[in-house]
Design an enzyme around this catalytic site. Structure first.
Site, PDB file in Angstrom:
ATOM      1  N   HIS A  80       0.816  -1.209   0.000  1.00  0.00           N
ATOM      2  CA  HIS A  80       0.000   0.000   0.000  1.00  0.00           C
ATOM      3  C   HIS A  80       0.853   1.263   0.000  1.00  0.00           C
ATOM      4  O   HIS A  80       1.910   1.332   0.616  1.00  0.00           O
ATOM      5  CB  HIS A  80      -1.040  -0.012   1.119  1.00  0.00           C
ATOM      6  N   ASP A 181       5.832   1.666   7.035  1.00  0.00           N
ATOM      7  CA  ASP A 181       4.485   1.149   6.807  1.00  0.00           C
ATOM      8  C   ASP A 181       3.787   2.067   5.806  1.00  0.00           C
ATOM      9  O   ASP A 181       3.269   3.098   6.197  1.00  0.00           O
ATOM     10  CB  ASP A 181       3.764   1.086   8.152  1.00  0.00           C
ATOM     11  N   GLU A 211      -5.171   1.632   2.594  1.00  0.00           N
ATOM     12  CA  GLU A 211      -5.045   0.438   3.435  1.00  0.00           C
ATOM     13  C   GLU A 211      -5.235   0.794   4.894  1.00  0.00           C
ATOM     14  O   GLU A 211      -5.873   0.066   5.654  1.00  0.00           O
ATOM     15  CB  GLU A 211      -3.680  -0.216   3.218  1.00  0.00           C
ATOM     16  N   GLU A 212      -4.678   1.928   5.294  1.00  0.00           N
ATOM     17  CA  GLU A 212      -4.664   2.283   6.719  1.00  0.00           C
ATOM     18  C   GLU A 212      -6.046   2.652   7.253  1.00  0.00           C
ATOM     19  O   GLU A 212      -6.219   2.787   8.464  1.00  0.00           O
ATOM     20  CB  GLU A 212      -3.680   3.444   6.959  1.00  0.00           C
ATOM     21  N   ASP A 234       3.845  -6.107   3.627  1.00  0.00           N
ATOM     22  CA  ASP A 234       3.555  -5.057   4.606  1.00  0.00           C
ATOM     23  C   ASP A 234       4.457  -5.257   5.819  1.00  0.00           C
ATOM     24  O   ASP A 234       5.216  -6.227   5.883  1.00  0.00           O
ATOM     25  CB  ASP A 234       2.072  -5.111   5.003  1.00  0.00           C
ATOM     26  N   HIS A 320       3.526   2.289  13.468  1.00  0.00           N
ATOM     27  CA  HIS A 320       2.560   3.390  13.630  1.00  0.00           C
ATOM     28  C   HIS A 320       3.100   4.487  14.557  1.00  0.00           C
ATOM     29  O   HIS A 320       2.319   5.234  15.139  1.00  0.00           O
ATOM     30  CB  HIS A 320       1.195   2.885  14.105  1.00  0.00           C
TER      31      HIS A 320
END
Lengths: 363, 371
Positions: A80, A181, A211-212, A234, A320
């Protein structure tokens, strides 16, 4: 030592290029433009679908699977393009911005974090005085300071998004970035396209959007591509830091082959094939059982009549957060494993009673 | 001629024991699909599996429609075949296994469970923790967090590492217990009780005429978010579906539910269920003098019916639920009579499913009612 003489020079160059491009969920245009440029020499066709997914096809060798003329299996590999961020919800009269999350924001990571808006404006996240400073703040207690004296001086508007301030550092040979990410997944997919030698399978590389915020891009991309097999690239977690929760993943110990995460159970047959290919080629790998979070594989797996799906993940510390840490040896292993899978025979996965429309065994 | 099991009627205890003995854990259901091939294979004209691992079967109308007749109405009967379990997350020093839930477990129920670790070979194990004497005041008497729990298979570390890997699945080791009367307790009655009812229904239907083409679907991964259902019906063309699942039965502390052990299956009513199917199920249950109840479900039913209803262009769906106690525990408890009644009701519905009912499915929603 010049960068070129360091190991994994190609991954370093791609990371440098991709980590500095702004692209919170739904705003992946700049990332897509760069990727299109990077992959154009290595693919047969490209298209962009209505959700903004970049879909690139690399056809199987002429003649289809084993020269039978049967259409070659279509393998969709997704990474992504979007990154997590924040969105302005309110501008107060003193010029401070209140914001909401774009993707899985962890408020404990935010105080003092710099964010960047689309126009390049940098803001810093501050917090109100709280009764218990030891506790993570709530989103309501946080604001963005863009250096404005009052609302009139603020150029941002409600709805504007910001990403974590882009910066790539190297420590102990490991890259630190706010958006591994999933720019590292994009790096892997570009690297795989560069090396891919047409064989029995058609590779459909999908650089997905959103995606997130719930694997939204992969859902429509998978519908359009209608693959027979699906793999996501990922990040995942790591359990090798002090008093980490039990998670048998270490940085530098190899590509992570997904068994399960918070959103899906990988196809056991595909996982076994990945393991066999890794073992045969001497590629280091680890098995991943992640209890929270998921990837595009979740959406691809239940597309149409269902698709055997799995993921190759990069063990990542501090996911994250604005400072995500990975090891390029795991990235190398992931690309090697992906290619070992893509360039080999996968028909065993499509048979064994798991074909889409065939019927076997009469009563 | 030698009488077969089906001529004598199936031994429901033996069937339920067989179904609950198969691990069939979410995402790893191929053993359960093999079991269904054995149990249901003789009752269908063809059967197959889809890319998700769903087990599907087809039984043509009996007798065969005349040449040139209108296409037979198509009825889908479905139940999920996965069961909740656990998965190994780490092999630790000393050979102790850390684990996570596969599907929704009650964290109060993990300690002291007997389990089977499905490694290179099946390994019996137990869920252990620190004895109460050394737990300390913060944890004493509390539900233990996952990092206080581990599985011990009784082998030295090297042998554990040789036989068990991260990602191996773990099943509760609980053979079906015969309680008094016709009550039975064990693991995975969610949803093996429904699969037993489905098999009984097909036994009954095989002895009757039916105008409908019967499609069977045993889904995967219901317990991890209804993941198998939508792909399962993607390539099927059906006019309606009836889903079998389990629901809560009255027990101590749970009094505001309509189901009770021995009180018969529950017919779901609510926005997830098509009113014509719900009404027809009630009419048929009453006509056959089958004990049953009505279960109001004001929102998502929490079953595959929720996914079916909006799959593809939409699928009118009904829901029959077998009441059980102690849901999602290793001692789920059922009354065999409720399984038999659910099977009979499903067989009645399938035998009566015809073109007129299919017309009603649309007519009802357009204001043309018939009761």
């Amino acid at each position: 030592m010049t960068p070129d003489s360091k190991p994994h020079a190609d991954f370093r160059d791609l990371l440098e290029a991709l980590c500095h491009v702004w692209g919170p969920s739904g705003h992946e245009d700049r990332v897509r433009a760069l990727l299109l440029e990077l992959i154009a020499p290595h693919v047969d066709e490209t298209r962009v679908d209505a959700l903004g997914n970049l879909i690139a096809v690399r056809h199987a060798a002429a003649g289809g699977a084993k020269g039978t003329g049967v259409e070659a299996p279509r393998i969709m590999v997704a990474a992504h393009m979007d990154e997590i961020g924040v969105v302005v919800t309110h501008v107060d009269q003193d010029g401070f911005l209140r914001f909401g999350p774009v993707g899985g924001i962890l408020t404990g990571n935010l105080i003092g974090t710099r964010v960047t808006f689309e126009d390049g404006t940098v803001g810093v996240i501050g917090a109100e005085k709280r009764a218990d400073q030891a506790k993570a703040p709530t989103l309501d207690e946080l604001f963005i300071d863009v250096g404005a004296d009052d609302a009139a001086a603020v150029t941002q508007r409600v709805g504007d998004m910001a990403a974590f301030h882009h910066r790539l550092d190297w420590s102990g040979g490991r890259p630190i970035a706010p958006n591994h990410d999933d720019r590292i997944g994009c790096v892997m997919l570009v690297a795989a396209l560069r090396r891919f030698k047409p064989g029995p399978n058609t590779l459909v590389a999908v650089f997905s959007t959103q995606e997130e915020v719930g694997t939204r891009g992969a859902e429509t991309a998978a519908y359009g591509v209608a693959p027979q097999l699906a793999i996501a690239l990922d990040i995942t977690g790591a359990g090798d830091t002090p008093k980490a929760p039990p998670l048998a993943l270490k940085l530098g110990a190899g590509a992570a082959v997904k068994v399960k995460d918070g959103g899906m159970i990988a196809s056991p047959a595909l996982r076994r094939l990945m393991e066999e290919r890794a073992q045969a080629a001497g590629i280091p790998y680890q098995l991943e059982v992640l209890t929270g979070g998921t990837t595009d594989a979740r959406a691809m797996q239940t597309s149409r009549a269902g698709v055997p799906a799995g993921a190759i993940s990069v063990p990542t510390r501090y996911g994250h957060s604005p400072s995500q840490v990975i090891d390029l040896a795991d990235v190398q292993a992931g690309v090697d494993l992906l290619l070992a899978l893509l360039e080999g025979d996968v028909s065993g996965l499509l048979g064994s009673g798991l074909t889409g429309s065939g019927m076997t065994g009469a009563g | 001629m030698t009488p077969t099991d089906r001529d004598r009627g199936r031994d429901l205890d033996a069937l339920l024991e067989a179904l609950t003995a198969v691990p069939g854990l979410s995402g790893h259901e191929s053993d359960m699909a093999d079991c269904l091939t054995e149990q249901l294979g003789p009752l269908v004209d063809s059967h197959w599996r889809d890319p998700m691992g769903n087990w599907l079967g087809r039984r043509a109308p009996r007798p065969a429609p005349a040449a040139g007749a209108a296409p037979a109405p198509r009825l889908l009967l479905s139940a999920h075949m996965d069961a909740i379990g656990f998965m190994v997350t780490a092999v630790e020093d000393g050979g102790f296994l850390r684990f996570t839930g596969l599907g929704g477990w009650d964290p109060r129920l993990l300690l002291a469970q007997p389990v089977t670790v499905l490694g290179a070979r099946p390994l019996p194990g137990v869920v252990g923790s620190r004895p109460p004497h050394v737990l300390g005041p913060e944890l004493s008497g509390k539900v233990l967090p996952p990092d206080e729990l581990f599985i011990d298979v009784g082998l030295p570390e090297a042998e554990v590492r040789a036989a068990v890997r991260v990602g191996d699945v773990i099943a509760p080791r609980r053979p079906l217990q015969r309680l008094q009367g016709r009550r039975r307790a064990g693991r995975a009655l969610d949803n093996r009780a429904s699969l037993a009812a489905l098999i009984l229904a097909m036994d009954l239907l095989a002895r009757r005429e039916h105008q409908a083409e019967i499609l069977l679907l045993a889904t995967v991964q219901e317990e991890v978010g209804l993941r198998g259902a939508r792909p399962g019906v993607w390539e099927l063309v059906a006019d309606a579906a009836v889903v079998l699942d389990v629901t809560f039965a009255v027990q101590t502390g749970v009094s505001d539910v309509p189901g009770s052990l021995g009180g018969g299956p529950l017919i779901g009513v609510g926005p997830n269920m098509h009113p014509v199917i719900e009404r027809r199920l009630r009419q048929l249950a009453a006509a056959a003098e089958l004990k049953h109840g009505r279960e109001p479900l004001a929102g998502p039913s929490g079953t595959d019916a929720w996914a079916f209803q909006v799959a593809a262009a939409g699928l009118p769906t009904g829901l029959i639920s077998v009441p059980i106690r102690y849901m999602h525990s290793p001692v789920e408890t059922v009354d065999l009579a409720d399984i038999e009644r659910a099977g009979r009701l499903l067989a009645e519905f399938a035998a009566a499913f015809d073109a007129a009912l299919v017309d009603d499915l649309v007519g009802e929603l357009h204001g043309v009612t018939e009761d």
